[in-house]
Every structure is written in structure tokens, then in C-alpha cells.
Write an enzyme that holds these catalytic residues in place. Structure first.
Site, mmCIF file in Angstrom:
data_model
loop_
_atom_site.group_PDB
_atom_site.id
_atom_site.type_symbol
_atom_site.label_atom_id
_atom_site.label_comp_id
_atom_site.label_asym_id
_atom_site.label_seq_id
_atom_site.Cartn_x
_atom_site.Cartn_y
_atom_site.Cartn_z
ATOM 1 N N LEU A 5 0.817 -1.205 0.000
ATOM 2 C CA LEU A 5 0.000 0.000 0.000
ATOM 3 C C LEU A 5 0.863 1.272 0.000
ATOM 4 C CD1 LEU A 5 -3.018 0.388 -0.152
ATOM 5 C CD2 LEU A 5 -3.027 0.886 2.288
ATOM 6 N N CYS A 6 2.031 1.218 0.694
ATOM 7 C CA CYS A 6 2.851 2.428 0.747
ATOM 8 C C CYS A 6 3.411 2.759 -0.638
ATOM 9 C CB CYS A 6 3.964 2.284 1.785
ATOM 10 S SG CYS A 6 5.045 0.903 1.497
ATOM 11 N N THR A 7 3.757 1.717 -1.420
ATOM 12 C CA THR A 7 4.233 1.965 -2.786
ATOM 13 C C THR A 7 3.123 2.592 -3.620
ATOM 14 O OG1 THR A 7 5.734 0.087 -2.688
ATOM 15 C CG2 THR A 7 5.125 0.871 -4.871
ATOM 16 N N GLU A 32 2.560 6.222 -2.131
ATOM 17 C CA GLU A 32 3.632 7.226 -2.071
ATOM 18 C C GLU A 32 4.608 7.206 -3.223
ATOM 19 O OE1 GLU A 32 5.317 6.553 1.801
ATOM 20 O OE2 GLU A 32 3.291 6.724 2.652
#
Ligand SMILES: [Zn+2]
Lengths: 433, 549
Positions: free
Chosen positions: A210-212, A215
Site C-alpha cells: 500500500l505504501c508503494t 507514495e
């Protein structure tokens, strides 16, 4: 006198009958009785009427079987037509099982096919126990797990582990494909490994962190996942309908905007569909190979006229042709086909809720477990009133609910209702996880 | 329904390029029995352009028991007509035709008719006709797929004299990163990177390609321009990379440095070195060109003009000669832990360089096309060239043994038992596909001598088995079979072949039709790798394997 092609197999003796093989299931008795059993008595259930199911139905009808039933819940989509050859453009939207059964009855009139429109899980043990053999060609792991547990459950064993009623050993021949690769396997409940024994070999669906996605997107897939997982819930109250062109177009537009903001190239409508629907490529040829291998096994299992695949055939067709046959081993602590009690060692302060969440992960991968001991319900999902009554237990430490070494019975919707596994809870001395 | 494209699921495998090739192909089927019609079914469904069915039989009761493309009402009609009709009905995009003729007559009397097609499927064709057909197709460089079902046995034989595959789509992806010999733009980007000046967030998001490029450059500076080569040096290099990672306050390890250490081998990968099979394809194209030149010196060579694929390979070859052996840069880079901007910038850098290399290759290509065809390259030619340049390590040249060689000089000495993991299990040894390959050859020998297949009648089962056993022994001796195979072969094989009595079982025909159509698609699309020689399916034990005899 052998007059048809299959008669040569059914009426003539052979040095390679079932009894001669690595997985012997019985002694071949060439002659009219064997032929009559195959054509008049034998009942075959086909599970799935998609890419594999269409092929399986055709192959069964032309292998002498005349009493066939098929179950499938899906309706026909345009993207089925490149391989599901019992369907035409005019059939789009109709139930697959119905159209497939009609087509076979029309083309091969001596074969009677009965259609059931619905989920595998809608049918009960009485339904499945009527068949001599089940041939499955499903595209999802969940339905196969349930079906496998149902069939293994039908072959009830006594305390010594012997099957009580051998007529309830219903072999399951299972096929699966992905692009140019596929596999066919034979499962004989209680004798060979079962589907659950090999659950580890099915990798989880591909996802992106999810962070990839949020962000540092780099690929078109990241932008599409963002549109699906972040933007859609923000803007819409309902779930995505992956069959709706409007919804897919919305996702495609949002993903395209995000991609252009980050200078990422390659978001296309086709890619959007592939990511959101987790589409697996499929071709007619692989389906034909795997289905026919499955039906060939069904034919041999029911007639004993040749050896049985022991137990797993893997086929890979992209770089030359590579195939590999091997015996898939039983898993000693398989929750479905072994009667072993699993021991869970944990701290006495671990809550019931934590234990429940552990069960949904590797290796058991349950969906919504319910737990009970011999004299108390710990947590039940249904009915609603009981769920509400037992929910407070989730926050309680296990030591407040059960004694050390207590046996807990677990049931779960991935398995049929009467299939349960047993856990023994041992409290660790000091503070182990 | 979210797509209106019925080919969606297969386009994800072979793309628009492959689909176009398929839609332009004209497949000829010789023999409309179950193996033939099943093969064609799996080509009509995905959208082959045209097909023609040739068969000389009338539909019999027997056909309705094992062939899905005849109906009870067709009994008595020509089998070519009945099957072509029901096959064409599968897909309105496909044009189907048929000819009522005996396959053996057509092969001996009308080779020019056969040569009009782009691929030939021969199903259940007798050994003598097959030999003639094999020679005809070999001479015309026409791909031939031979299908066979015999009781519980099936086989698919591919004969290809010469075919260039542009995208073999091998499973291990080769990334052409040029870290050992960076191109100037990459070198500049590497120089501009000052790791020490970066804040922690930026430091943890530098793409590993740049980390490796930097470390490799430093290494070369300290080692007289050499890259790590010994085991110790490689290990040292790997440690240097890992040591560059910062201890972040969050205690989270820097993923990009972990990736860089894992991918360290790419720092010394030699971009000149192509996979063996790819290099062979280039060598072959060069040989053909040489021969053609010699031929034209000697005037009037009857050889066919070079294929556009071969000209693509030769253009790349010319580029390599000009660039000290370096192939054109491929372009794509793998996904890696990085922030969006540095990743996109790096992606652009590689793509721009690939485009400029492609432009240079195009210059050679235009000359080659002009010399060969006296015209400029078409849009399609250029598309093909760009594919070749993008997948230089993925090109293949396919050439199987000819049927004639297989028939005249079979060699079993080198053939391994394939397709069985537990071949030591005594019950499985006799089931190795190569044993049954030999069995089918024995059946052919029987047919040539007796003019019929064995075991057609109950009364001759035992006598035929004994004749077959003699043929089997004779064949394996002539073919020089290995000791292990001699041990595995027994009279039981001959008895079983006699029992089969040339039965065509639908399920076995369907396995064969699946495999044959898969190979036909690969050949037509010029993608993936076609099977080298013969795939044998043994439906007795559920075993398959490739046998190259
Ligand atoms: Zn199991």
C-alpha cells in the site's frame, strides 16, 4: 466383439490393467459387465462449466458416459467465447451449466446431461454421495477446498482409520490451467493426498504494498491499484462491479490521471481489467489438454481398464513442452484428510480473538472460523444472536475460557458443515508467544 | 461484461502481433478424424484466418462415437464436408473450406495445392503418405504438425526446416542494464549522484541500478578498469554494496541497498554475451546470407528470398560489428524500490538510449530490405525490427530433424527416459514415453508389411501381438536403444498395442489436438519455443515426454 473404439479398451484383456499400476484401484474385468457399468450405471458429476468444464463434458460424452450432471453458478461472458466452445454470441448472459448441457444433449443424444445452476456449496452431502466420480475444472481455490473436504468427509473412517463404506470413496479428478501451463490430478479420498494437502502450492493473489501504491508509484499497476483501493472507496458508497463497463471505465480514467501526474506510462483499459479482476490468461489448447487428461483418468478409474495417474501431472507448454508426473504426498497434519489433532502452544494470556485471527493465516488459511469445546461455545458466527452473545469472549484470555490442554473444535465455511478440525491448546510456561 | 473482445484472455499471452499473425494464417488439415478436428477446433476458436479440411472418408456410425464435429444425421455424407461445416460454425471470424479427396492422392498428385497453405496438420495419415508429405513440406519449408492417436497413446511431431522466433518469452527475464560498460548518459547520471548529500528518505529511495552503477564505477577505478571476476572479488563487491546502507533512525533496513546486494551479479554481466540459443539464431542468419552471396556469385541460385526476420537479425548483427560487439540496448528495466521521480527518470534514460540504438539499426535494415526486395521497409517490418531489438536475447532459430531422417536413421542411443521423476520405480519404467514411441514405430512397421493395423479382429489379437513383438525388437536394435530401454521393453508392450487395435479414443485425441494446436499457434505467431521433435502422451500411466529420435 469390439465394435466401437472404446469397446477395444473395455472388452479386451490387458497386461496394464488398473491392478498393475503404481496406484491400483481394483482388478480389471474385461467384458460386457464393465461396459454396462460405464454406460448405464456410472454417474459422473462435472463441477464447473467454463473452459475446462466444456471440454470435460464433450470428452465424457464421447467416452461412453451417459449419466452426467454439471454444476456452475456463472453466466456466459463474451470473453469466454475464445475457448468455451459450447457457447455462442447469442448465449451471452445465460447460465453456463444450462447452455452447456443443452448443447451436449443436442450433439451427442445418447448422453444425458442434467444442469444445476448454483454454487458448489449450495448442495449437500446427499447430493454428492449419489455420484461414482467427480471431475472438477474450477477457477477458484475456495470452491475446490470445499468440494474436496466434502468428498473426503463422505469417506468416513472408523477408529482404525479404515473407510467404513467403500462405496462412499468418490474419486475426484481435478484440473487447472493458467496460460500455457496446467495440471491434472487424481484424488482418492483417504488413499491419496487431497486438495488441502497441496494448498501451499497455490500462491496468494499478487498484490502491491500500500505504501508503494500511495507514495512511490512506478508502474501502471500501482496507479490502477490506487484507483481501485484508495480512490474508489472515497468516491463511491458501493463495491466495484468488475463486470460493469462504467465502473471499469471510471477506474481506468482515475488511474490514467494519476499516471500522467507521475509521468508513468502504460495504463491501458486492458491492463486496468487485468489488475482489477486479477485476470488469468486462458487459451483453448491448454484447456483441451488438461480436461482430456482428466477425463482419461475418469474413464480408467471407472472401467479399471488401465492404470491410474499416480497422482499429479504437470504440463508446461511455453518453452517446448515439459511435463512431469509425480506422486503428491499426503500431508501428515492435513486438516481435511488426516484425523490428527493440532497442538497450539501459546501464552495463557493470548486472547481468543488473537487465536481466531491466527487461524485465518498460514498454514490453515481459514475464512471465518467458529470455535467450541465439548461443553461450551467459545465463538460462533451464526446465528446472529449467538454471534452477539459470544463476541465478548474474543477479548478474553484463553485461560479464562478453557483449561490447559483442552480440545477445541473448529468449523469454517471453507469446509462443509460437518467437517471440523480439532486444536489442543497448551499454555506455555512463561510468556512464549 | 467489461470487455467486448472475445479474444481478451489470449491476447494477454500473444498480444496483438500474435493475433494478427493467427488471423492471416491458412491452415490445412489432412484427415478429419477426432485428432484432426480437435486440433482445428483449438485453432478456429482463437481466430485462425482460414482453414481447409481434406478427407476422403464418408461419415460412419463409428465417427459419431468419437468425433464431436459430426452428427448422427451426417452419417453417409463426406466427412470433410460435415466436419468443416461444424468447425466453421464455432467462430464467425473464420473462413472454412473443405475438399473431398483421399489424403494419399492429394499428397502424391497435388503438391502445389498443399504448398498454398501456411501450416499443415496431418492427422492419422498412414506411414507411406506421411513420408512423402514430410519431404514435400521440408522442401517447401512449410511447417508440418503430425498428430497421432493409437489406443491410449498419442503423439505430436513437429517438422520445421527453418523458422526464426522473435519472442521466445523465456521464463527467466534478461534485463540489459549495461552496468559493466555504461553508455555515456548512464555514466553522467551515475556521476551526478552524490549519496552522502542525500537526506535519509532520498537515500533509501535511490534505484538499485544507480547504486550498482556507482559501486561498479568505483571498483573499476581501483582495479585498472576491471570488473569483479573472481569469487572473492564478487563477494567483496557485494559486501561493499551492503556496507553503503545507512543505519536509519527508524531502524528500518534500506530496501534499495538490500536489492542492490541481491542484484550485484548484474554489475559484471557482459552485455556482449547473448544466451547460447539466441547467438545461434544470429549465426544462422549470417550463414544463410553467406550462402546466398555465394549462390548469387555462381548465378541462378534457386533459393527463396530471405525472410524479414532474418534481415532483422542481420541488421542487428551489422550494428554489433559497428559497436564493438554490443547489441542494441533493449530498453525496459525491472521494477525496483525507488521514488517515482528517480525511477521514471531512469526508465526514460534507458528508453531513449534504446530508441537511438534502434534508429542506428534501422539504417542497416533499410539497406538490407532494399537489397532484398527493392523497396523501403514497411511499417510492419519496422515494428518487427523494434521487437527484435527489444528482445535480442530472446530470438531463436528453430530447426527440427526431418521426418525422413527420423524414419531412415532413428537414433535411440542418446534418448533419455523423460517425463518421469520416479523412473526408478519399477512399475513406471515400462511406461516411459520413449518406450511407447518405439511401440508406435513397431506398429508402423507392421502396417507397412501387412497393409493393415494390428489387432483389428479378436481372432488375430495374439498372432498380431507376436508379430509386433518381433517388429519392436527389430526396431530398438536398429535404433541402438540404450540398455535401460531394452530392459524396460517387454512383450507386454506388443500385447497392449495389439489390444488397442488402432482405436481412436476421443480423450486421447483431445490431448493430441490440444498439444498440436498449441504448437501450431507458437509457429504461426513466431512466439514462445516450439517443441523440438516429438511429444508422446502415454495415457496408460498419465505420463508425457518429449522424444527426439
Ligand atoms: Zn489432505
Amino acid at each position: 466383439m469390439a465394435t466401437t473404439d472404446i469397446d477395444k479398451l473395455l472388452l479386451r484383456p490387458t497386461p496394464f490393467g488398473s491392478e498393475s499400476g503404481a496406484l491400483a484401484v481394483g482388478e480389471f474385468d474385461p467384458g460386457n459387465d464393465t461396459r454396462e457399468f460405464l454406460t448405464e450405471t456410472c454417474k459422473v458429476l462435472v463441477v464447473g462449466a467454463g473452459g475446462l468444464g466444456c471440454e470435460v463434458l464433450k470428452d465424457l460424452a464421447l467416452s461412453g458416459f451417459r449419466d452426467v450432471e454439471v454444476i456452475d453458478m456463472d453466466t456466459i461472458d463474451v470473453s469466454n467465447l475464445n475457448r468455451q466452445f459450447l457457447f455462442r454470441q447469442k448465449d451471452v448472459g445465460r447460465p453456463k451449466a444450462e447452455v452447456a448441457a443443452e448443447f451436449i444433449r443436442e450433439r451427442v443424444p445418447q448422453c444425458n446431461v442434467i444442469a444445476h445452476v448454483g454454487k458448489v456449496q449450495d448442495k449437500d452431502a446427499d447430493f454428492y454421495s449419489r455420484f461414482n466420480v467427480v471431475c472438477s475444472g474450477l477457477d477458484n481455490v475456495e470452491a475446490r477446498r470445499w468440494l474436496n473436504a466434502m468428498l473426503v468427509g463422505l469417506a468416513e473412517v472408523d477408529d482404525e482409520g479404515n473407510v467404513i463404506d467403500p462405496s462412499q470413496i468418490i474419486p475426484m479428478v481435478d484440473g487447472g490451467t493458467e496460460g500455457f501451463r496446467g495440471q491434472a490430478r487424481v484424488i482418492i479420498p483417504r488413499f491419496t493426498s487431497c486438495f488441502e494437502c497441496s494448498l501451499d502450492s497455490f500462491p496468494p493473489q499478487r498484490t502491491y504494498p500500500l505504501c508503494t501504491i500511495a507514495e512511490t508509484p512506478r508502474l501502471p499497476e500501482h496507479c490502477i491499484s490506487y484507483a481501485q483501493l484508495v480512490e474508489w472507496p472515497k468516491t463511491n458508497q458501493r463495491a466495484i462491479d468488475t463486470d460493469s463497463p462504467d465502473d471499469m471505465k471510471w477506474l481506468f480514467d482515475v488511474a490514467s490521471k494519476r499516471a500522467s501526474k507521475f509521468n508513468i506510462e502504460g495504463v491501458t483499459y486492458m491492463k486496468t481489467m487485468g489488475v482489477v479482476k486479477n485476470i488469468i490468461p486462458a487459451v483453448a489448447s491448454t484447456n483441451a489438454v488438461v480436461s482430456a487428461m482428466c477425463v482419461n483418468e475418469v474413464f480408467k478409474l471407472m472401467s479399471l481398464s488401465s492404470q491410474t495417474l499416480n497422482t499429479y501431472h504437470m504440463y508446461m507448454g511455453s518453452t517446448g513442452i515439459y511435463s512431469h508426473t509425480f506422486c503428491y504426498g499426503k500431508k501428515n497434519d492435513c486438516p481435511v484428510c488426516s484425523s490428527c489433532v493440532r497442538t497450539v502452544t501459546c501464552s495463557a494470556t493470548k486472547t481468543l480473538g488473537e487465536l481466531v485471527s491466527d487461524l485465518t493465516e498460514e498454514p490453515l488459511k481459514l475464512k471465518a472460523p467458529s470455535l467450541a469445546t465439548a461443553d461450551a461455545t467459545l465463538y460462533l458466527r451464526k446465528p446472529k444472536s449467538l454471534e452477539a452473545a459470544t463476541r465478548p469472549n474474543l477479548d478474553k484470555p484463553l485461560s479464562a475460557l478453557v483449561a490447559n490442554n483442552a480440545e477445541i473444535t473448529v468449523t469454517d465455511p471453507v469446509f462443509p458443515g460437518d467437517v471440523a478440525l480439532t486444536l489442543r491448546v497448551c499454555f506455555a510456561q512463561n510468556g512464549a508467544a | 461484461m467489461a470487455t467486448d473482445n472475445k479474444y481478451d484472455r489470449q491476447l494477454r499471452l500473444w498480444g496483438a502481433q500474435g493475433q494478427k499473425a493467427l488471423s492471416e494464417a491458412h491452415v490445412l488439415l489432412l484427415g478429419a478424424g477426432p485428432a484432426g478436428t480437435e486440433t482445428l477446433k483449438n485453432l478456429v476458436l482463437p481466430g485462425v484466418g482460414r482453414f481447409t479440411v481434406v478427407d476422403g472418408e464418408k461419415v460412419e456410425e463409428r465417427d459419431t462415437g468419437n468425433n464431436f464435429f459430426v452428427r448422427k444425421s451426417d452419417v453417409g455424407r463426406p466427412r470433410a464436408a460435415a466436419t468443416a461445416e461444424l468447425l466453421a460454425e464455432l467462430n464467425p471470424d473464420v473462413r472454412g473450406a473443405h475438399r473431398v479427396a483421399r489424403v494419399s492422392d492429394l499428397v502424391s498428385k497435388e503438391p502445389q495445392f498443399i504448398r498454398q497453405h501456411s501450416l499443415v496438420v496431418a492427422a492419422q495419415v498412414d506411414p507411406q503418405t506421411l513420408q512423402q508429405l514430410g519431404e514435400l513440406c521440408w522442401a517447401a519449408n512449410l511447417p508440418l504438425v503430425v498428430c497421432r492417436t493409437y489406443g491410449l497413446l498419442g503423439s505430436v511431431r513437429l517438422q520445421i526446416r527453418s523458422l526464426d522466433i522473435v519472442e521466445s518469452k523465456s521464463e527467466n527475464k534478461l534485463w540489459d542494464l549495461r552496468l559493466r560498460e555504461p553508455f555515456p548518459e548512464l555514466d553522467r547520471m551515475t556521476d551526478a549522484l552524490d549519496l552522502d548529500s542525500l537526506d535519509d528518505h532520498a537515500h533509501a529511495h535511490v534505484p538499485w541500478v544507480l547504486l550498482l552503477a556507482k559501486a561498479a564505477k568505483n571498483w573499476r577505478a581501483q582495479h585498472n578498469g576491471a570488473s569483479p571476476s573472481t569469487r572473492d572479488e564478487k563477494e567483496e563487491f557485494r559486501k561493499l554494496i551492503a556496507a553503503g546502507a545507512r543505519q536509519l533512525a527508524s531502524n528500518v533496513p534500506e530496501l534499495n541497498f538490500e536489492e542492490a546486494a541481491r542484484e550485484a551479479h548484474r554489475a559484471w554481466a557482459d552485455p556482449r554475451e547473448l544466451p547460447y540459443e539466441a547467438q545461434q539464431a544470429f549465426d544462422h542468419a549470417r550463414d544463410v546470407a553467406k550462402k546466398a552471396r555465394r549462390g548469387s556469385d555462381a548465378s541462378a541460385s534457386g533459393d527463396a528470398p530471405p525472410s524479414v526476420e532474418q534481415l532483422c537479425l542481420r541488421a542487428v548483427d551489422a550494428f554489433r560489428t559497428e559497436n564493438n560487439g554490443l547489441p542494441p540496448l533493449s530498453g525496459p528495466i525491472p521494477d525496483m524500490h525507488a521514488d517515482t521521480n528517480s525511477f521514471v527518470a531512469l526508465q526514460r534514460l534507458y528508453r531513449d538510449k534504446a530508441l537511438s540504438d534502434l534508429t542506428a539499426v534501422q539504417v542497416h535494415f533499410s539497406t538490407l530490405i532494399k537489397d532484398a526486395f527493392s523497396r523501403a521497409p514497411s511499417q510492419e517490418d519496422l515494428q518487427l525490427l523494434s521487437l527484435v531489438c527489444k528482445h535480442v536475447g530472446d530470438v531463436r532459430h528453430v530447426s527440427t530433424k526431418s521426418l525422413a531422417d527420423e524414419l531412415v536413421a532413428p537414433n535411440l542411443a542418446e534418448v533419455a527416459f523423460e517425463g518421469l521423476m520416479e523412473i526408478d520405480e519399477p512399475k513406471l519404467k515400462p511406461q516411459a514415453p520413449v518406450c511407447w514411441y518405439a511401440g508406435l514405430r513397431a506398429v508402423d512397421r507392421f502396417y507397412v508389411k501387412q497393409g493393415r493395423y494390428p489387432g483389428l479382429d479378436e481372432s488375430s489379437l495374439a498372432a498380431d501381438a507376436s508379430l509386433l513383438a518381433d517388429e519392436l525388437r527389430a526396431f530398438v536394435q536398429e535404433a541402438g536403444a540404450a540398455e535401460a530401454m531394452n530392459e524396460a521393453l517387454a512383450d507386454a508392450h506388443a500385447q497392449e498395442l495389439s489390444r488397442f487395435g488402432a482405436a481412436e479414443l476421443h480423450a486421447v485425441a483431445s490431448v493430441v489436438g490440444g498439444v498440436a494446436s498449441q504448437e501450431a499457434v507458437k509457429v504461426i505467431a513466431r512466439q514462445y519455443e516450439p517443441v523440438d521433435h516429438t511429444y508422446v502422451f502415454n495415457g496408460i500411466a498419465g505420463v508425457g515426454g518429449v522424444v527426439a529420435v
